[in-house]
Write a protein that holds these residues in place. Structure first.
Motif, PDB file in Angstrom:
ATOM      1  N   ILE A  77       0.839  -1.200   0.000  1.00  0.00           N
ATOM      2  CA  ILE A  77       0.000   0.000   0.000  1.00  0.00           C
ATOM      3  C   ILE A  77       0.877   1.255   0.000  1.00  0.00           C
ATOM      4  N   ALA A  78       1.973   1.223   0.757  1.00  0.00           N
ATOM      5  CA  ALA A  78       2.876   2.377   0.806  1.00  0.00           C
ATOM      6  C   ALA A  78       3.454   2.666  -0.580  1.00  0.00           C
ATOM      7  N   GLU A  79       3.780   1.602  -1.295  1.00  0.00           N
ATOM      8  CA  GLU A  79       4.323   1.776  -2.645  1.00  0.00           C
ATOM      9  C   GLU A  79       3.258   2.372  -3.570  1.00  0.00           C
ATOM     10  N   MET A  80       2.032   1.899  -3.448  1.00  0.00           N
ATOM     11  CA  MET A  80       0.950   2.418  -4.279  1.00  0.00           C
ATOM     12  C   MET A  80       0.650   3.881  -3.956  1.00  0.00           C
ATOM     13  N   ASN A  81       0.914   4.282  -2.708  1.00  0.00           N
ATOM     14  CA  ASN A  81       0.629   5.666  -2.315  1.00  0.00           C
ATOM     15  C   ASN A  81       1.758   6.617  -2.709  1.00  0.00           C
ATOM     16  N   ASP A  82       2.724   6.082  -3.422  1.00  0.00           N
ATOM     17  CA  ASP A  82       3.725   6.893  -4.118  1.00  0.00           C
ATOM     18  C   ASP A  82       4.454   7.892  -3.217  1.00  0.00           C
ATOM     19  N   GLY A  83       4.928   7.377  -2.061  1.00  0.00           N
ATOM     20  CA  GLY A  83       5.740   8.225  -1.193  1.00  0.00           C
ATOM     21  C   GLY A  83       4.963   9.015  -0.163  1.00  0.00           C
ATOM     22  N   ALA A  84       3.643   9.135  -0.327  1.00  0.00           N
ATOM     23  CA  ALA A  84       2.826   9.818   0.674  1.00  0.00           C
ATOM     24  C   ALA A  84       2.691   8.911   1.907  1.00  0.00           C
ATOM     25  N   PRO A  85       2.525   9.481   3.099  1.00  0.00           N
ATOM     26  CA  PRO A  85       2.589   8.693   4.334  1.00  0.00           C
ATOM     27  C   PRO A  85       1.482   7.648   4.497  1.00  0.00           C
ATOM     28  N   VAL A  86       1.882   6.508   5.062  1.00  0.00           N
ATOM     29  CA  VAL A  86       0.953   5.432   5.412  1.00  0.00           C
ATOM     30  C   VAL A  86       1.254   5.023   6.845  1.00  0.00           C
ATOM     31  N   GLY A  87       0.234   4.981   7.682  1.00  0.00           N
ATOM     32  CA  GLY A  87       0.413   4.585   9.072  1.00  0.00           C
ATOM     33  C   GLY A  87      -0.507   3.442   9.448  1.00  0.00           C
ATOM     34  N   ILE A  88      -0.459   3.073  10.722  1.00  0.00           N
ATOM     35  CA  ILE A  88      -1.241   1.948  11.242  1.00  0.00           C
ATOM     36  C   ILE A  88      -2.193   2.447  12.317  1.00  0.00           C
ATOM     37  N   ILE A  89      -3.435   1.932  12.282  1.00  0.00           N
ATOM     38  CA  ILE A  89      -4.376   2.155  13.369  1.00  0.00           C
ATOM     39  C   ILE A  89      -4.721   0.782  13.933  1.00  0.00           C
ATOM     40  N   THR A  90      -4.608   0.606  15.237  1.00  0.00           N
ATOM     41  CA  THR A  90      -4.767  -0.732  15.810  1.00  0.00           C
ATOM     42  C   THR A  90      -5.351  -0.671  17.214  1.00  0.00           C
ATOM     43  N   GLY A  91      -6.088  -1.720  17.549  1.00  0.00           N
ATOM     44  CA  GLY A  91      -6.662  -1.805  18.886  1.00  0.00           C
ATOM     45  C   GLY A  91      -5.704  -2.378  19.905  1.00  0.00           C
ATOM     46  N   SER A  92      -4.628  -3.014  19.441  1.00  0.00           N
ATOM     47  CA  SER A  92      -3.688  -3.642  20.382  1.00  0.00           C
ATOM     48  C   SER A  92      -2.245  -3.317  20.004  1.00  0.00           C
ATOM     49  N   PRO A  93      -1.859  -2.052  20.141  1.00  0.00           N
ATOM     50  CA  PRO A  93      -0.483  -1.677  19.799  1.00  0.00           C
ATOM     51  C   PRO A  93       0.506  -2.263  20.796  1.00  0.00           C
ATOM     52  N   THR A  94       1.620  -2.757  20.315  1.00  0.00           N
ATOM     53  CA  THR A  94       2.670  -3.279  21.177  1.00  0.00           C
ATOM     54  C   THR A  94       3.996  -2.653  20.762  1.00  0.00           C
ATOM     55  N   SER A  95       4.996  -2.779  21.619  1.00  0.00           N
ATOM     56  CA  SER A  95       6.309  -2.222  21.283  1.00  0.00           C
ATOM     57  C   SER A  95       6.887  -2.925  20.060  1.00  0.00           C
ATOM     58  N   ARG A  96       6.528  -4.207  19.877  1.00  0.00           N
ATOM     59  CA  ARG A  96       7.019  -4.933  18.703  1.00  0.00           C
ATOM     60  C   ARG A  96       6.419  -4.361  17.410  1.00  0.00           C
ATOM     61  N   VAL A  97       5.111  -4.038  17.458  1.00  0.00           N
ATOM     62  CA  VAL A  97       4.468  -3.417  16.298  1.00  0.00           C
ATOM     63  C   VAL A  97       5.135  -2.086  15.988  1.00  0.00           C
ATOM     64  N   VAL A  98       5.392  -1.284  17.035  1.00  0.00           N
ATOM     65  CA  VAL A  98       6.043   0.011  16.852  1.00  0.00           C
ATOM     66  C   VAL A  98       7.401  -0.169  16.188  1.00  0.00           C
ATOM     67  N   GLU A  99       8.197  -1.119  16.707  1.00  0.00           N
ATOM     68  CA  GLU A  99       9.541  -1.330  16.164  1.00  0.00           C
ATOM     69  C   GLU A  99       9.479  -1.796  14.714  1.00  0.00           C
ATOM     70  N   GLU A 100       8.582  -2.750  14.431  1.00  0.00           N
ATOM     71  CA  GLU A 100       8.482  -3.313  13.080  1.00  0.00           C
ATOM     72  C   GLU A 100       8.021  -2.254  12.076  1.00  0.00           C
ATOM     73  N   MET A 101       7.030  -1.483  12.465  1.00  0.00           N
ATOM     74  CA  MET A 101       6.503  -0.470  11.555  1.00  0.00           C
ATOM     75  C   MET A 101       7.461   0.707  11.392  1.00  0.00           C
ATOM     76  N   THR A 102       8.179   1.048  12.455  1.00  0.00           N
ATOM     77  CA  THR A 102       9.199   2.091  12.353  1.00  0.00           C
ATOM     78  C   THR A 102      10.257   1.678  11.340  1.00  0.00           C
ATOM     79  N   LYS A 103      10.662   0.414  11.426  1.00  0.00           N
ATOM     80  CA  LYS A 103      11.711  -0.111  10.547  1.00  0.00           C
ATOM     81  C   LYS A 103      11.290  -0.034   9.081  1.00  0.00           C
TER      82      LYS A 103
END
Length: 212
Positions: A77-103
């Motif tokens: 999806i990030a590639e399709m959005n051509d450089g414009a920002p893509v983020g995550i909305i989640t009901g159960s955020p964890t530090s692992r999700v933060v680290e993985e998505m940051t990466k």
């Protein structure tokens, strides 16, 4: 659900299979004159929105909705959005999700418990090219990293660093003034402690654990 706005406004897509959440967000954002909201309840729905609208100023994806396959789908999806920002909305955020998505370059991770006022601020923040991660998640991540204790001895860590440089046992032995048989023993111990079966996997796991 598409709310019209002047051309100068932000066009946001939020994808979540919980329609109640989308309706609540929609009720709030329809009173924000410079934000136009589009919604989808699945990844297929996101793809349909792309066909109609093209790229968005910001996309927020639910991690648990139909068609969402973690990092792989996020990157698509990030590639399709051509450089414009893509983020995550989640009901159960964890530090692992933060680290993985940051990466992988996520614009942010937004918990579904976020207040509507904070959500609006987070949307503006991410759409402006900044990264949004709630402070409590970042603190949890740092605490987990601080609590991690390496299972390897100092000597094994020395051998591991040489392994990460791609050196064979003989060269590692020369570099550390140890016999090649001793290096083999250390490599075997490293693999066992890291729960892997060979030296290549050991290096990958060590990098995941920030040991090298």
């Amino acid at each position: 659900m598409d709310h019209q706005t002047p051309p100068s406004g932000l066009h946001i897509l939020i994808a979540d299979d919980h329609t109640l959440i989308l309706e609540i967000i929609g009720m709030v954002l329809e009173n924000v004159p410079d934000i136009q909201l589009s919604t989808a309840v699945s990844i297929d729905g996101v793809l349909e929105k792309f066909k109609v609208h093209g790229k968005f100023d910001l996309i927020l994806l639910d991690l648990d909705m139909p068609g969402m396959n973690g990092v792989e789908t996020f990157r698509q999806i990030a590639e399709m959005n051509d450089g414009a920002p893509v983020g995550i909305i989640t009901g159960s955020p964890t530090s692992r999700v933060v680290e993985e998505m940051t990466k992988h370059g996520a614009a942010g991770v937004v918990p579904k418990t976020t207040s509507m006022r904070s959500l609006t601020n987070a949307i503006r923040f991410m759409a402006a090219g900044e990264r949004y991660f709630p402070i409590e998640l970042m603190q949890e991540q740092k605490a987990n990293q601080a609590a991690f204790v390496s299972p390897l001895s100092d000597r094994e860590l020395s051998v591991l660093r040489e392994l990460a440089d791609g050196k064979p046992n003989r060269e590692i032995g020369e570099a550390l003034s140890l016999a090649e048989a001793t290096i083999k023993m250390h490599v075997k111990s490293i693999c066992r402690k890291l729960g892997v079966s060979n030296r290549t996997q050991a290096v990958i796991q060590a990098r995941n654990l920030k040991l090298v």
